[in-house]
Design a protein around this motif. Sequence first.
Motif, PDB file in Angstrom:
ATOM      1  N   LYS A  82       0.834  -1.202   0.000  1.00 37.08           N
ATOM      2  CA  LYS A  82       0.000   0.000   0.000  1.00 37.08           C
ATOM      3  C   LYS A  82       0.872   1.256   0.000  1.00 37.08           C
ATOM      4  O   LYS A  82       0.640   2.191  -0.785  1.00 37.08           O
ATOM      5  CB  LYS A  82      -0.932  -0.011   1.213  1.00 37.08           C
ATOM      6  N   GLU A  92      -5.863   6.435   4.923  1.00 37.08           N
ATOM      7  CA  GLU A  92      -5.960   4.993   4.732  1.00 37.08           C
ATOM      8  C   GLU A  92      -5.942   4.240   6.059  1.00 37.08           C
ATOM      9  O   GLU A  92      -6.532   3.167   6.177  1.00 37.08           O
ATOM     10  CB  GLU A  92      -4.825   4.494   3.836  1.00 37.08           C
ATOM     11  N   SER A  93      -5.253   4.807   7.057  1.00 38.70           N
ATOM     12  CA  SER A  93      -5.191   4.139   8.361  1.00 38.70           C
ATOM     13  C   SER A  93      -6.540   4.164   9.066  1.00 38.70           C
ATOM     14  O   SER A  93      -6.828   3.319   9.920  1.00 38.70           O
ATOM     15  CB  SER A  93      -4.130   4.804   9.246  1.00 38.70           C
ATOM     16  N   SER A 148      -9.918   2.054   4.582  1.00 37.34           N
ATOM     17  CA  SER A 148      -9.406   1.905   3.227  1.00 37.34           C
ATOM     18  C   SER A 148     -10.313   2.602   2.217  1.00 37.34           C
ATOM     19  O   SER A 148     -11.536   2.619   2.355  1.00 37.34           O
ATOM     20  CB  SER A 148      -9.293   0.420   2.867  1.00 37.34           C
ATOM     21  N   THR A 149      -9.688   3.168   1.194  1.00 32.86           N
ATOM     22  CA  THR A 149     -10.438   3.809   0.116  1.00 32.86           C
ATOM     23  C   THR A 149     -10.678   2.850  -1.042  1.00 32.86           C
ATOM     24  O   THR A 149     -11.083   3.269  -2.128  1.00 32.86           O
ATOM     25  CB  THR A 149      -9.688   5.048  -0.398  1.00 32.86           C
ATOM     26  N   ALA A 150     -10.419   1.557  -0.827  1.00 34.99           N
ATOM     27  CA  ALA A 150     -10.606   0.563  -1.883  1.00 34.99           C
ATOM     28  C   ALA A 150     -12.081   0.211  -2.050  1.00 34.99           C
ATOM     29  O   ALA A 150     -12.824   0.111  -1.073  1.00 34.99           O
ATOM     30  CB  ALA A 150      -9.804  -0.699  -1.580  1.00 34.99           C
ATOM     31  N   ALA A 168      -9.351   1.642  -6.215  1.00 32.31           N
ATOM     32  CA  ALA A 168      -9.223   2.430  -4.989  1.00 32.31           C
ATOM     33  C   ALA A 168      -9.067   3.898  -5.362  1.00 32.31           C
ATOM     34  O   ALA A 168      -8.520   4.222  -6.421  1.00 32.31           O
ATOM     35  CB  ALA A 168      -8.028   1.971  -4.155  1.00 32.31           C
ATOM     36  N   PRO A 204      -7.497   6.712  -3.287  1.00 33.17           N
ATOM     37  CA  PRO A 204      -6.828   7.315  -2.132  1.00 33.17           C
ATOM     38  C   PRO A 204      -6.954   8.835  -2.154  1.00 33.17           C
ATOM     39  O   PRO A 204      -6.883   9.457  -3.221  1.00 33.17           O
ATOM     40  CB  PRO A 204      -5.360   6.880  -2.310  1.00 33.17           C
ATOM     41  N   PHE A 252      -5.326  -4.082  -0.608  1.00 28.36           N
ATOM     42  CA  PHE A 252      -5.510  -2.656  -0.323  1.00 28.36           C
ATOM     43  C   PHE A 252      -6.707  -2.404   0.589  1.00 28.36           C
ATOM     44  O   PHE A 252      -7.123  -1.274   0.796  1.00 28.36           O
ATOM     45  CB  PHE A 252      -5.662  -1.874  -1.634  1.00 28.36           C
ATOM     46  N   GLY A 253      -7.285  -3.481   1.115  1.00 25.88           N
ATOM     47  CA  GLY A 253      -8.391  -3.307   2.046  1.00 25.88           C
ATOM     48  C   GLY A 253      -9.766  -3.237   1.424  1.00 25.88           C
ATOM     49  O   GLY A 253     -10.685  -2.646   2.010  1.00 25.88           O
ATOM     50  N   THR A 269      -6.450  -5.065  -5.479  1.00 19.51           N
ATOM     51  CA  THR A 269      -6.693  -3.791  -6.165  1.00 19.51           C
ATOM     52  C   THR A 269      -5.558  -3.514  -7.140  1.00 19.51           C
ATOM     53  O   THR A 269      -4.385  -3.663  -6.785  1.00 19.51           O
ATOM     54  CB  THR A 269      -6.787  -2.639  -5.146  1.00 19.51           C
TER      55      THR A 269
END
Length: 235
Positions: free
Chosen positions: A99, A130-131, A134-136, A142, A144, A170-171, A178
């Motif tokens: 990531k 992201e922490s 996740s923007t996925a 994704a 971000p 990537f979550g 992703t």
Amino acid sequence: MDHDWLTLADLARETGRDQRELERLTLRGRIPAHKRGTEWQYHTSEIRGWIEQELRGFTDAELASFEQSQSESVPLADTLLSTYLSEEQVQVPLEGRTKRSVLEGLVEAAGKTWKVWEPAVLLQAVIERESLMSTAFEKGVAIPHPRQPLPSSLEDAVIAFGRTNSPIPFGAPDNSGTDLFFLVASRDTRTHLRILARLGRVIQKPGLLDDLRNAADAREVFGILSAADTAFEAG
């Protein structure tokens, strides 16, 4: 949406939604809100996060309506993606198997425009976002972005696109990998949300993600996105 607090009427105007519907959602706890005296108040940072999540479930028509609500009081660029994304901001392939390395590559691509005054600040802001969550999306995409606008670190809004050779963790909500990444960074919330809405429409367009995956180089990727962008405006 750049002052700290919104009233219910402000929220209705900013989102283009009926005030009574928003009040019902508030009473049900569906919208982050604070009771101040007899009135509901909404903090802009919380509302921005709520809107971002809401956009994920919107149809194309709802996303188009939301875009319009964000452009009524402040004129925005007609061709959103083509205005803030250029061929040099497309990285194909995007090197990176983690990531962080993918985010570093995207920030580097965004910095090729010289619109990014402080790349390290942008990278840290995206990592912090992201922490939190996740923007996925599903479908291997994704988007971000920083949690808040970065007016002191950017000359203008900027988009960067990257495609990795193979999907990476990537979550995504379905735990899939992703491989398509759109970095978005803006100086103001209104532009940021309108770009997110436009990208949401891109993701939903039949066949477009496959076209991006099959594109031979950055020029072809940029052409695909520019054509989609123009078609949305014409529609």
